[in-house]
Scaffold this motif. Structure first.
Motif, short mmCIF file in Angstrom:
data_model
loop_
_atom_site.label_atom_id
_atom_site.label_comp_id
_atom_site.label_asym_id
_atom_site.label_seq_id
_atom_site.Cartn_x
_atom_site.Cartn_y
_atom_site.Cartn_z
N ASP A 163 -30.39 15.93 73.24
CA ASP A 163 -30.29 17.37 73.00
C ASP A 163 -29.22 17.70 71.95
O ASP A 163 -28.31 18.50 72.18
CB ASP A 163 -29.97 18.11 74.31
N THR A 164 -29.36 17.07 70.80
CA THR A 164 -28.42 17.32 69.71
C THR A 164 -29.11 18.13 68.62
O THR A 164 -30.27 18.51 68.76
CB THR A 164 -27.87 16.00 69.15
N LEU A 165 -28.40 18.40 67.55
CA LEU A 165 -28.93 19.20 66.46
C LEU A 165 -28.92 18.38 65.18
O LEU A 165 -27.87 17.92 64.73
CB LEU A 165 -28.09 20.47 66.27
N VAL A 166 -30.10 18.16 64.60
CA VAL A 166 -30.22 17.43 63.34
C VAL A 166 -31.11 18.26 62.41
O VAL A 166 -32.21 18.68 62.79
CB VAL A 166 -30.85 16.04 63.54
N HIS A 172 -33.82 14.94 70.45
CA HIS A 172 -33.17 13.72 70.91
C HIS A 172 -33.08 12.80 69.68
O HIS A 172 -34.04 12.69 68.92
CB HIS A 172 -33.98 13.02 71.99
N ALA A 173 -31.95 12.16 69.49
CA ALA A 173 -31.78 11.29 68.33
C ALA A 173 -31.29 9.91 68.76
O ALA A 173 -30.55 9.78 69.74
CB ALA A 173 -30.80 11.90 67.34
N ALA A 184 -24.26 -5.90 58.21
CA ALA A 184 -25.27 -4.87 58.43
C ALA A 184 -26.48 -5.13 57.54
O ALA A 184 -26.35 -5.35 56.34
CB ALA A 184 -24.69 -3.50 58.13
N ILE A 185 -27.67 -5.14 58.14
CA ILE A 185 -28.89 -5.36 57.38
C ILE A 185 -29.75 -4.10 57.30
O ILE A 185 -30.58 -3.97 56.41
CB ILE A 185 -29.73 -6.51 57.97
N ARG A 186 -29.51 -3.15 58.23
CA ARG A 186 -30.25 -1.89 58.15
C ARG A 186 -29.64 -0.88 59.12
O ARG A 186 -29.03 -1.25 60.13
CB ARG A 186 -31.72 -2.11 58.46
N THR A 187 -29.82 0.38 58.81
CA THR A 187 -29.51 1.47 59.73
C THR A 187 -30.76 2.34 59.84
O THR A 187 -31.49 2.51 58.86
CB THR A 187 -28.32 2.33 59.24
N ILE A 188 -31.01 2.85 61.03
CA ILE A 188 -32.19 3.67 61.27
C ILE A 188 -31.79 4.88 62.11
O ILE A 188 -31.11 4.74 63.13
CB ILE A 188 -33.31 2.89 62.00
N LEU A 189 -32.20 6.04 61.68
CA LEU A 189 -32.04 7.26 62.46
C LEU A 189 -33.42 7.77 62.85
O LEU A 189 -34.26 8.02 61.99
CB LEU A 189 -31.31 8.33 61.64
N TYR A 190 -33.66 7.88 64.16
CA TYR A 190 -34.88 8.48 64.67
C TYR A 190 -34.52 9.82 65.30
O TYR A 190 -33.47 9.95 65.96
CB TYR A 190 -35.51 7.65 65.79
N THR A 191 -35.39 10.82 65.16
CA THR A 191 -35.27 12.03 65.97
C THR A 191 -36.61 12.29 66.65
O THR A 191 -37.67 11.99 66.08
CB THR A 191 -34.84 13.26 65.15
N PHE A 192 -36.54 12.84 67.86
CA PHE A 192 -37.73 13.04 68.69
C PHE A 192 -37.75 14.45 69.28
O PHE A 192 -36.70 15.03 69.59
CB PHE A 192 -37.77 12.02 69.83
N ASP A 193 -38.95 14.97 69.43
CA ASP A 193 -39.14 16.28 70.05
C ASP A 193 -38.75 16.19 71.53
O ASP A 193 -39.31 15.38 72.27
CB ASP A 193 -40.61 16.68 69.91
N PRO A 194 -37.80 17.00 71.99
CA PRO A 194 -37.38 16.91 73.40
C PRO A 194 -38.47 17.36 74.36
O PRO A 194 -38.40 17.04 75.55
CB PRO A 194 -36.15 17.82 73.46
#
Length: 397
Positions: A163-166, A172-173, A184-194
Motif C-alpha cells: 500500500d505505497t505510492l508510486v 503494492h511494490a 549487482a547484476i540487475r535491479t527490478i521494480l514491480y508494482t501491482f494493483d492492490p
C-alpha cells in the motif's frame, strides 16, 4: 538507479531475506499464480546501452491457466509491434497444448511437441521454447515464479512495500536487487494493483552502474483478470482465422523435412567465398548438413554437437545459414559455411531452425533432426554406425 526507485526507497519499507518472512507477498504470489484468465495491453521500452536510444513495442496479451498442460500450465497469445518495424503485419506468439507459433521479422516459426518434444524440455538456462522469448516473462505465472525464485536466493535483496505510492498511484511494490558474487547484476521494480493483484509497472536495469547498463520499462494500460476465453481461442484453427494471410504467405509447411528421410538429397549450389560449393562435392562420403538462422534458440548448441562429431568421425559439416552467417560460425572442424540458403532450406522442407540432415555416401538422407535434443549426439553416432554396418555387409557379397 531511476528517480522512481530512488523515491520508493526513501519510504519506510520492510526488508526480508526470504519470502516466508512476509505473508503479504505470499498472497501476491498466490494471486498471480492462480489467475485463471488474464488480459493486458502494455508498452515495452528497451533503452539501449551507451546510445540511450530506445526501441518501443506495443503489445496485447491474452493468458489462461490450463491445468491439463503439463509443459507450462497455461496457454497464451501475445500480439505486438515495434515502432520501427517495417513489416506490414503485426507480430505474434502463441502457445497452447504443446503447439508453439511465432511470427517475427517476416518469419513464421512453429514447434510441435508431438513432432519434436525436446524443444519444450528445459535445458540448462533455457526453459523450453514455449517459455522463452520476448514478453513471456510477463505472464502472471512467470512473474509469480520470478518472485518466488528471487526470495530463495541468498545473494538477492527483496523489499516489499504494501500500500505505497508510486507514480501517484497506490499499489503494492516489490524491489529486487539481484547480485552475483557480491556484484549487482540487475535491479527490478514491480508494482501491482492492490485490488486484483495484477501488474501495473515493471522497470528492470541490467548491469546497473556499468557503461553497458540496459533499462527495460513495461507500462500497463490495462491489466486485469477477465472472463473465460472461448474454446479453442489459443489453438491453431483460431490462429488461421486471425492471421490467415500471414500463414498463407509465410508458412512453408509443417515439418516437411522429416518426409525427406530415405530420399536422395536435393541438389544445391551456393556461393562459397570467391567460388561455389555444390552438393555434388559431398558424393562418396558421409555428410552433415545443418540449416541455421540467427534467431533459432538452439542453433549454437546443435552446431557445437555437429562440430564435435565431425572431428570424431572425420566428417566435414556444412552449415547453411538462411541469411548471413553469425560471428560464431567458425568451427574447429573447418566446416563449410554457406549463406543465403533460404531457397535450399525450402527444397529440403525446413520450417524450423536448427534442422540437421545426415547423408550417407550415396547422398541418401538417413537422419533428420529438428531442434535440439540432449540425445542428438548419440542418435547421429548410431545412424553412422548403421551406415558403416551396411557398407561392410555389402562388401561381403
Amino acid at each position: 538507479m531511476s528517480l522512481r526507485i530512488t523515491l520508493l526507497l526513501s519510504l519506510f519499507f520492510v526488508v526480508f531475506g526470504r519470502l516466508s518472512a512476509q505473508p503479504d507477498i505470499h498472497q501476491l504470489i498466490d494471486r498471480l499464480a492462480s489467475a485463471q484468465n488474464y488480459r493486458a495491453s502494455f508498452s515495452y521500452t528497451v533503452t539501449l546501452p551507451l546510445t540511450d536510444s530506445e526501441v518501443e513495442y506495443r503489445a496485447e496479451l491474452s493468458y489462461a491457466r490450463n491445468s491439463t498442460d503439463t509443459l507450462g500450465g497455461y496457454s497464451y497469445r501475445i500480439d505486438y509491434k515495434a515502432e520501427n518495424d517495417t513489416c506490414p503485419y503485426r507480430n505474434f506468439v502463441d502457445y497452447d497444448h504443446g503447439n508453439y507459433f511465432r511470427f517475427d521479422r517476416s518469419r513464421l516459426r512453429e514447434y510441435h511437441y508431438s513432432d519434436n518434444p525436446d524443444t519444450f524440455v528445459p535445458q540448462g538456462n533455457n526453459p523450453g521454447v514455449h517459455r522463452s522469448g520476448l514478453f513471456v516473462e510477463l505472464l502472471p505465472a512467470e512473474i509469480a515464479r520470478q518472485l518466488q525464485t528471487f526470495g530463495t536466493k541468498t545473494d538477492c535483496l527483496v523489499q516489499f512495500f504494501p500500500d505505497t505510492l508510486v507514480q501517484e498511484r497506490t499499489c503494492h511494490a516489490v524491489f529486487i536487487a539481484d547480485s552475483l558474487k557480491g556484484e549487482a547484476i540487475r535491479t527490478i521494480l514491480y508494482t501491482f494493483d492492490p485490488e486484483n493483484g495484477m501488474p501495473l509497472y515493471r522497470e528492470t536495469e541490467n548491469n546497473p552502474g556499468h557503461l553497458g547498463a540496459q533499462t527495460v520499462v513495461v507500462r500497463y494500460e490495462t491489466s486485469e483478470p477477465g472472463n473465460p476465453f472461448p474454446q479453442g481461442y489459443f489453438g491453431e484453427q483460431q490462429l488461421l482465422r486471425d492471421y490467415g494471410e500471414i500463414f498463407f504467405l509465410f508458412r512453408e509447411g509443417t515439418y516437411a523435412a522429416t518426409d525427406r528421410t530415405g530420399q536422395k538429397n536435393p541438389p544445391f549450389s551456393l556461393k562459397w567465398g570467391e567460388s561455389r560449393f555444390s552438393s555434388e562435392q559431398l558424393d562418396g562420403q558421409n555428410a552433415l548438413l545443418l540449416f541455421l538462422d540467427d534467431q533459432g534458440e538452439f542453433c549454437n548448441r546443435v552446431r557445437q554437437i555437429a562440430d564435435s562429431i565431425a572431428l570424431q568421425e572425420n566428417i566435414t559439416p556444412v552449415l547453411l545459414y538462411v541469411g548471413q552467417k553469425t560471428e560464431e560460425s567458425n568451427t574447429r572442424s573447418g566446416a563449410i559455411v554457406l549463406e543465403n540458403a533460404r531457397k535450399t532450406a525450402g527444397e529440403y522442407g525446413v520450417t524450423g531452425y536448427p534442422t540437421l540432415f545426415l547423408l550417407d555416401p550415396q547422398g541418401v538422407i538417413r537422419l533428420v533432426k529438428i531442434g535440439y535434443s540432449p540425445y542428438l549426439s548419440d542418435e547421429i553416432l548410431l545412424s553412422l554406425r548403421k551406415i558403416e554396418d551396411e557398407r561392410e555387409l555389402q562388401s561381403q557379397y
